[in-house]
Design a protein around this motif. Structure first.
Motif, PDB file in Angstrom:
ATOM      1  N   HIS A  57       0.842  -1.195   0.000  1.00 54.54           N
ATOM      2  CA  HIS A  57       0.000   0.000   0.000  1.00 54.54           C
ATOM      3  C   HIS A  57       0.880   1.250   0.000  1.00 54.54           C
ATOM      4  CE1 HIS A  57      -2.638  -3.074   1.712  1.00 54.54           C
ATOM      5  NE2 HIS A  57      -3.650  -2.349   1.266  1.00 54.54           N
ATOM      6  N   VAL A  58       0.486   2.230  -0.806  1.00 51.37           N
ATOM      7  CA  VAL A  58       1.132   3.547  -0.810  1.00 51.37           C
ATOM      8  C   VAL A  58       0.000   4.559  -0.819  1.00 51.37           C
ATOM      9  CG1 VAL A  58       2.689   5.120  -2.014  1.00 51.37           C
ATOM     10  CG2 VAL A  58       3.070   2.649  -2.169  1.00 51.37           C
ATOM     11  N   TRP A  59       0.051   5.489   0.135  1.00 46.01           N
ATOM     12  CA  TRP A  59      -1.004   6.493   0.249  1.00 46.01           C
ATOM     13  C   TRP A  59      -0.444   7.884  -0.001  1.00 46.01           C
ATOM     14  CZ3 TRP A  59      -4.619   5.452   5.050  1.00 46.01           C
ATOM     15  CH2 TRP A  59      -5.244   4.198   4.897  1.00 46.01           C
ATOM     16  N   TYR A  60      -1.271   8.725  -0.635  1.00 46.68           N
ATOM     17  CA  TYR A  60      -0.909  10.114  -0.913  1.00 46.68           C
ATOM     18  C   TYR A  60      -2.012  11.038  -0.439  1.00 46.68           C
ATOM     19  CZ  TYR A  60       2.652   8.294  -4.014  1.00 46.68           C
ATOM     20  OH  TYR A  60       3.739   7.641  -4.525  1.00 46.68           O
ATOM     21  N   LYS A  61      -1.609  12.210  -0.017  1.00 46.52           N
ATOM     22  CA  LYS A  61      -2.559  13.268   0.325  1.00 46.52           C
ATOM     23  C   LYS A  61      -2.814  14.086  -0.932  1.00 46.52           C
ATOM     24  CE  LYS A  61      -3.304  17.026   3.594  1.00 46.52           C
ATOM     25  NZ  LYS A  61      -4.664  16.611   3.855  1.00 46.52           N
ATOM     26  N   ILE A  62      -4.096  14.308  -1.222  1.00 46.85           N
ATOM     27  CA  ILE A  62      -4.495  15.161  -2.344  1.00 46.85           C
ATOM     28  C   ILE A  62      -5.538  16.117  -1.795  1.00 46.85           C
ATOM     29  CG2 ILE A  62      -5.456  15.257  -4.656  1.00 46.85           C
ATOM     30  CD1 ILE A  62      -4.698  12.348  -5.021  1.00 46.85           C
ATOM     31  N   GLY A  63      -5.128  17.296  -1.399  1.00 50.42           N
ATOM     32  CA  GLY A  63      -6.056  18.244  -0.785  1.00 50.42           C
ATOM     33  C   GLY A  63      -6.648  17.641   0.467  1.00 50.42           C
ATOM     34  N   GLU A  64      -7.966  17.575   0.529  1.00 52.67           N
ATOM     35  CA  GLU A  64      -8.650  16.984   1.676  1.00 52.67           C
ATOM     36  C   GLU A  64      -8.886  15.486   1.481  1.00 52.67           C
ATOM     37  OE1 GLU A  64      -9.400  18.647   4.552  1.00 52.67           O
ATOM     38  OE2 GLU A  64      -8.247  20.269   3.620  1.00 52.67           O
ATOM     39  N   SER A  65      -8.462  14.943   0.338  1.00 52.83           N
ATOM     40  CA  SER A  65      -8.692  13.537   0.018  1.00 52.83           C
ATOM     41  C   SER A  65      -7.365  12.795  -0.065  1.00 52.83           C
ATOM     42  CB  SER A  65      -9.428  13.419  -1.318  1.00 52.83           C
ATOM     43  OG  SER A  65     -10.655  14.093  -1.266  1.00 52.83           O
ATOM     44  N   GLN A  66      -7.451  11.532  -0.450  1.00 52.26           N
ATOM     45  CA  GLN A  66      -6.257  10.707  -0.565  1.00 52.26           C
ATOM     46  C   GLN A  66      -6.339   9.829  -1.811  1.00 52.26           C
ATOM     47  OE1 GLN A  66      -5.949   8.352   3.014  1.00 52.26           O
ATOM     48  NE2 GLN A  66      -5.935  10.140   4.342  1.00 52.26           N
ATOM     49  N   LEU A  67      -5.161   9.424  -2.284  1.00 52.24           N
ATOM     50  CA  LEU A  67      -5.034   8.417  -3.324  1.00 52.24           C
ATOM     51  C   LEU A  67      -4.355   7.223  -2.683  1.00 52.24           C
ATOM     52  CD1 LEU A  67      -5.064   7.415  -6.291  1.00 52.24           C
ATOM     53  CD2 LEU A  67      -2.835   8.533  -6.570  1.00 52.24           C
ATOM     54  N   HIS A  68      -4.963   6.044  -2.805  1.00 50.68           N
ATOM     55  CA  HIS A  68      -4.389   4.817  -2.261  1.00 50.68           C
ATOM     56  C   HIS A  68      -3.987   3.908  -3.421  1.00 50.68           C
ATOM     57  CE1 HIS A  68      -6.954   5.175   1.683  1.00 50.68           C
ATOM     58  NE2 HIS A  68      -6.164   6.219   1.466  1.00 50.68           N
ATOM     59  N   LEU A  69      -2.709   3.569  -3.491  1.00 46.74           N
ATOM     60  CA  LEU A  69      -2.226   2.594  -4.454  1.00 46.74           C
ATOM     61  C   LEU A  69      -2.158   1.259  -3.728  1.00 46.74           C
ATOM     62  CD1 LEU A  69       0.722   4.609  -6.047  1.00 46.74           C
ATOM     63  CD2 LEU A  69      -1.683   4.561  -6.734  1.00 46.74           C
ATOM     64  N   ILE A  70      -2.746   0.234  -4.329  1.00 46.98           N
ATOM     65  CA  ILE A  70      -2.817  -1.071  -3.681  1.00 46.98           C
ATOM     66  C   ILE A  70      -2.285  -2.129  -4.641  1.00 46.98           C
ATOM     67  CG2 ILE A  70      -4.320  -2.771  -2.592  1.00 46.98           C
ATOM     68  CD1 ILE A  70      -6.331  -0.417  -2.154  1.00 46.98           C
ATOM     69  N   GLU A  71      -1.198  -2.777  -4.237  1.00 44.53           N
ATOM     70  CA  GLU A  71      -0.608  -3.832  -5.053  1.00 44.53           C
ATOM     71  C   GLU A  71      -1.280  -5.162  -4.734  1.00 44.53           C
ATOM     72  OE1 GLU A  71       3.599  -6.207  -5.354  1.00 44.53           O
ATOM     73  OE2 GLU A  71       3.697  -4.047  -5.016  1.00 44.53           O
ATOM     74  N   GLY A  72      -1.501  -5.945  -5.777  1.00 45.30           N
ATOM     75  CA  GLY A  72      -2.086  -7.261  -5.587  1.00 45.30           C
ATOM     76  C   GLY A  72      -1.772  -8.151  -6.764  1.00 45.30           C
ATOM     77  N   GLU A  73      -2.357  -9.350  -6.748  1.00 43.50           N
ATOM     78  CA  GLU A  73      -2.171 -10.259  -7.869  1.00 43.50           C
ATOM     79  C   GLU A  73      -2.736  -9.589  -9.112  1.00 43.50           C
ATOM     80  OE1 GLU A  73      -3.571 -14.693  -9.218  1.00 43.50           O
ATOM     81  OE2 GLU A  73      -3.353 -14.279  -7.082  1.00 43.50           O
ATOM     82  N   TRP A  74      -1.886  -9.320 -10.067  1.00 39.57           N
ATOM     83  CA  TRP A  74      -2.222  -8.454 -11.190  1.00 39.57           C
ATOM     84  C   TRP A  74      -3.082  -9.147 -12.230  1.00 39.57           C
ATOM     85  CZ3 TRP A  74      -2.570  -3.564 -11.884  1.00 39.57           C
ATOM     86  CH2 TRP A  74      -2.621  -3.016 -13.165  1.00 39.57           C
ATOM     87  N   GLU A  75      -4.120  -8.461 -12.623  1.00 36.14           N
ATOM     88  CA  GLU A  75      -4.933  -8.845 -13.769  1.00 36.14           C
ATOM     89  C   GLU A  75      -5.045  -7.608 -14.641  1.00 36.14           C
ATOM     90  OE1 GLU A  75      -8.731 -10.502 -12.737  1.00 36.14           O
ATOM     91  OE2 GLU A  75      -7.869 -11.660 -11.102  1.00 36.14           O
ATOM     92  N   GLU A  76      -4.712  -7.731 -15.894  1.00 34.90           N
ATOM     93  CA  GLU A  76      -4.741  -6.593 -16.815  1.00 34.90           C
ATOM     94  C   GLU A  76      -6.137  -5.986 -16.878  1.00 34.90           C
ATOM     95  OE1 GLU A  76      -2.539  -4.114 -19.252  1.00 34.90           O
ATOM     96  OE2 GLU A  76      -1.758  -5.965 -18.394  1.00 34.90           O
ATOM     97  N   PRO A  77      -6.286  -4.708 -16.497  1.00 38.36           N
ATOM     98  CA  PRO A  77      -7.611  -4.083 -16.566  1.00 38.36           C
ATOM     99  C   PRO A  77      -7.922  -3.584 -17.980  1.00 38.36           C
ATOM    100  CG  PRO A  77      -6.034  -2.530 -15.667  1.00 38.36           C
ATOM    101  CD  PRO A  77      -5.298  -3.823 -15.891  1.00 38.36           C
ATOM    102  N   THR A  78      -9.193  -3.422 -18.256  1.00 42.77           N
ATOM    103  CA  THR A  78      -9.610  -2.756 -19.482  1.00 42.77           C
ATOM    104  C   THR A  78      -9.574  -1.265 -19.194  1.00 42.77           C
ATOM    105  OG1 THR A  78     -11.031  -4.593 -20.082  1.00 42.77           O
ATOM    106  CG2 THR A  78     -11.487  -2.484 -21.146  1.00 42.77           C
ATOM    107  N   ILE A  79      -8.818  -0.523 -19.993  1.00 37.94           N
ATOM    108  CA  ILE A  79      -8.593   0.888 -19.693  1.00 37.94           C
ATOM    109  C   ILE A  79      -9.052   1.756 -20.858  1.00 37.94           C
ATOM    110  CG2 ILE A  79      -6.840   2.621 -19.140  1.00 37.94           C
ATOM    111  CD1 ILE A  79      -5.214   0.297 -17.902  1.00 37.94           C
TER     112      ILE A  79
END
Length: 142
Positions: A57-79
């Motif tokens: 997990h990696v967390w960032y402060k963005i103003g009054e909110s946050q961005l959470h990056l979460i690593e896991g067993e990777w499955e290619e997303p449709t982007i």
């Protein structure tokens, strides 16, 4: 009695009109270290402490909110570019310079490489992908 009724109605009205606020956005990533480097070094987000301390997990402060990056067993997303994170900066040229220094391709909304979109309201914006393929917009609507 009228005062109590009035105060009660005011409280109920305020509760009924309560706003919500964005707490965080969670983004699933393949490699948390690579993604941390990207969001710290390229975007310039402020990393904050996260409670798990598991390296996933990696967390960032963005103003009054946050961005959470979460690593896991990777499955290619449709982007799709319509699904993107957007950050505003006062100096979009600084971001463009960082992208070029890191050989990270950016484009305008139609997809023209190394081009900047200028919206009808004058805001300049660029789009590029993070290490996981997620689209990121940066604009100067700061």
């Amino acid at each position: 009695m009228k005062t109590i009724l009035f105060v009660s109605l005011m409280l109920i009205a305020q509760l009924g009109l309560a706003q919500v606020k964005l707490n965080h956005i969670a983004v699933y990533v393949e490699d948390s270290e690579e993604s941390r480097n990207f969001y710290s070094d390229i975007i310039g987000l402020e990393q904050i402490e996260e409670p798990f301390k598991d390296g996933l997990h990696v967390w960032y402060k963005i103003g009054e909110s946050q961005l959470h990056l979460i690593e896991g067993e990777w499955e290619e997303p449709t982007i799709n570019k319509n699904n993107h994170l957007c950050f505003s900066t006062a100096d979009i040229e600084k971001i463009i310079k960082k992208l070029r220094e890191q050989n990270i391709s950016f484009e305008n909304w139609p997809g023209e490489k190394n081009k900047v979109t200028t919206r009808v309201d004058g805001v300049k914006q660029i789009y590029f992908q993070d290490p996981n393929g997620y689209w990121v917009e940066v604009n100067n609507d700061y």
